[in-house]
Write a protein that holds these residues in place. Structure first.
Motif, PDB file in Angstrom:
ATOM      1  N   ASN A 161      -8.686   0.667   0.389  1.00  0.00           N
ATOM      2  CA  ASN A 161      -8.480   1.606   1.224  1.00  0.00           C
ATOM      3  C   ASN A 161      -7.640   0.864   2.480  1.00  0.00           C
ATOM      4  O   ASN A 161      -8.155   0.203   3.012  1.00  0.00           O
ATOM      5  N   GLU A 162      -6.182   1.136   2.345  1.00  0.00           N
ATOM      6  CA  GLU A 162      -5.449   0.242   3.455  1.00  0.00           C
ATOM      7  C   GLU A 162      -5.656   0.681   4.551  1.00  0.00           C
ATOM      8  O   GLU A 162      -5.466  -0.157   5.615  1.00  0.00           O
ATOM      9  N   GLU A 163      -5.952   1.955   5.202  1.00  0.00           N
ATOM     10  CA  GLU A 163      -6.275   2.250   6.616  1.00  0.00           C
ATOM     11  C   GLU A 163      -7.694   1.561   6.862  1.00  0.00           C
ATOM     12  O   GLU A 163      -7.684   1.062   8.224  1.00  0.00           O
ATOM     13  N   ARG A 164      -8.624   1.672   6.177  1.00  0.00           N
ATOM     14  CA  ARG A 164      -9.848   1.308   6.616  1.00  0.00           C
ATOM     15  C   ARG A 164     -10.153  -0.279   6.256  1.00  0.00           C
ATOM     16  O   ARG A 164     -11.050  -0.910   6.626  1.00  0.00           O
ATOM     17  N   ARG A 165      -9.258  -0.919   5.459  1.00  0.00           N
ATOM     18  CA  ARG A 165      -9.168  -2.336   4.877  1.00  0.00           C
ATOM     19  C   ARG A 165     -10.518  -2.546   4.268  1.00  0.00           C
ATOM     20  O   ARG A 165     -11.165  -3.612   4.597  1.00  0.00           O
TER      21      ARG A 165
END
Length: 334
Positions: free
Chosen positions: A233-237
């Motif tokens: 998940n790019e947003e939450r890394r």
């Protein structure tokens, strides 16, 4: 037709017979055959007993029979292929035997070793003698055993690595691992045949742990090419388990719950204690370092379950082969 009487009694006679096979039209000799004939005397006449008579029709059959009889008479152990080395020896001729064996080619000596091991597998006295010699010279026999296993293990490892790159069928991996359970590593000492501990389902593998003798179940999936075990998940890394991994973990969790619930029945019927049984799942690939780190964290939070990738299984099997190669440095260098 020429014949030789092998034995004769008042009412029976055994002969070896050479038949000439000729053309009915030209009288040309086409070949010969050899037969063993038994005749019985009845009312003063010799009658052929078909049930005790037979014919060798080809030269190959005749030569094989001749070698077999000659080897048997000299006390050798005849074998199915009809090839023998007959060497009559006395008490003082051991050195001569060693000279003859030393003159054999590498293939010839290897063939003798194969024949010896085949005979040992079927002859308890010979096997006991070999084991006694092994206890007196453990280093030599450890190297010999490693040599015998090395080629087979390397071939199986090559097949595993090929399947990892090409196969999407669970059955391909299950068949290979059933034939080569050593690939799971020395952590296990036995592959059990009973895989129906859970009612209504069958586990892929049930293995006995080397350390404590308890059983462990192993579920085999596929390397799932082109799909990663973990999504990112790019947003939450953050990495999280993909659907293939989540599904198989849920499947194995259910197996464990059923084994726990049915512990007393399994112990009574199968003699296995499944209390706190553990499980391994083999699925997916090591695609990159991020996936490897995610799997390490994921395993750290699992209870009684460990997930391995097929790349890690290959590494375990490779370590076994490397150990054998260290025992046989000459073979490893070829």
């Amino acid at each position: 037709m020429d014949s030789l009487v092998l034995s004769e009694r008042p009412r029976s006679k055994r002969e070896i017979v050479r038949y000439k096979i000729v053309s009915r039209n030209s009288g040309e000799l086409k070949g010969t055959s050899v037969g063993f004939r038994t005749r019985h005397k009845l009312k003063g006449e010799w009658k052929l007993e078909d049930a005790k008579s037979f014919t060798l029709d080809t030269e190959e059959e005749m030569r094989s029979a001749l070698s077999f009889i000659a080897a048997s008479c000299d006390g050798a152990m005849p074998s199915a292929d009809g090839r023998y080395l007959m060497l009559p020896i006395g008490d003082q001729d051991a050195g001569g035997v060693e000279d003859v064996l030393g003159s054999l080619s590498a293939d010839g000596r290897a063939g003798l070793l194969v024949d010896l091991l085949r005979e040992a597998a079927e002859a308890p006295e010979l096997l006991t003698t070999l084991l006694d010699q092994a206890s007196k010279n453990p280093a030599f026999f450890a190297e010999a055993a490693a040599t015998l296993n090395l080629a087979r293990y390397k071939s199986a490892l090559g097949e595993l690595r090929y399947l990892i790159e090409t196969s999407t069928r669970e059955q391909d991996f299950q068949e290979l691992l059933a034939e080569h359970p050593w690939m799971f590593g020395s952590e296990y000492s036995e592959l059990l045949q009973d895989r129906n501990l859970v009612r209504g389902s069958q586990q892929d593998f049930v293995l006995r742990r080397t350390a404590d003798k308890f059983i462990e179940i192993v579920e085999i999936k596929t390397p799932i090419p082109d799909r990663k075990l973990f999504r990112f998940n790019e947003e939450r890394r953050v990495y999280y388990a993909g659907p293939e991994l989540a599904f198989v973990v849920g499947q194995v969790q259910r197996y464990i719950e059923e084994l726990d619930a049915d512990r007393l029945r399994i112990q009574a019927l199968d003699g296995e204690d499944t209390h706190k049984v553990r499980a391994k799942i083999i699925v997916g690939r090591d695609v990159d370092d991020g996936q490897r780190q995610a799997l390490r964290r994921f395993n750290g939070h699992l209870h009684r379950i460990e997930v391995l990738t097929f790349d890690q299984l290959s590494q375990i099997a490779g370590q076994v082969v490397s150990y054998l190669e260290r025992l046989v440095p000459a073979a490893a260098g070829r």
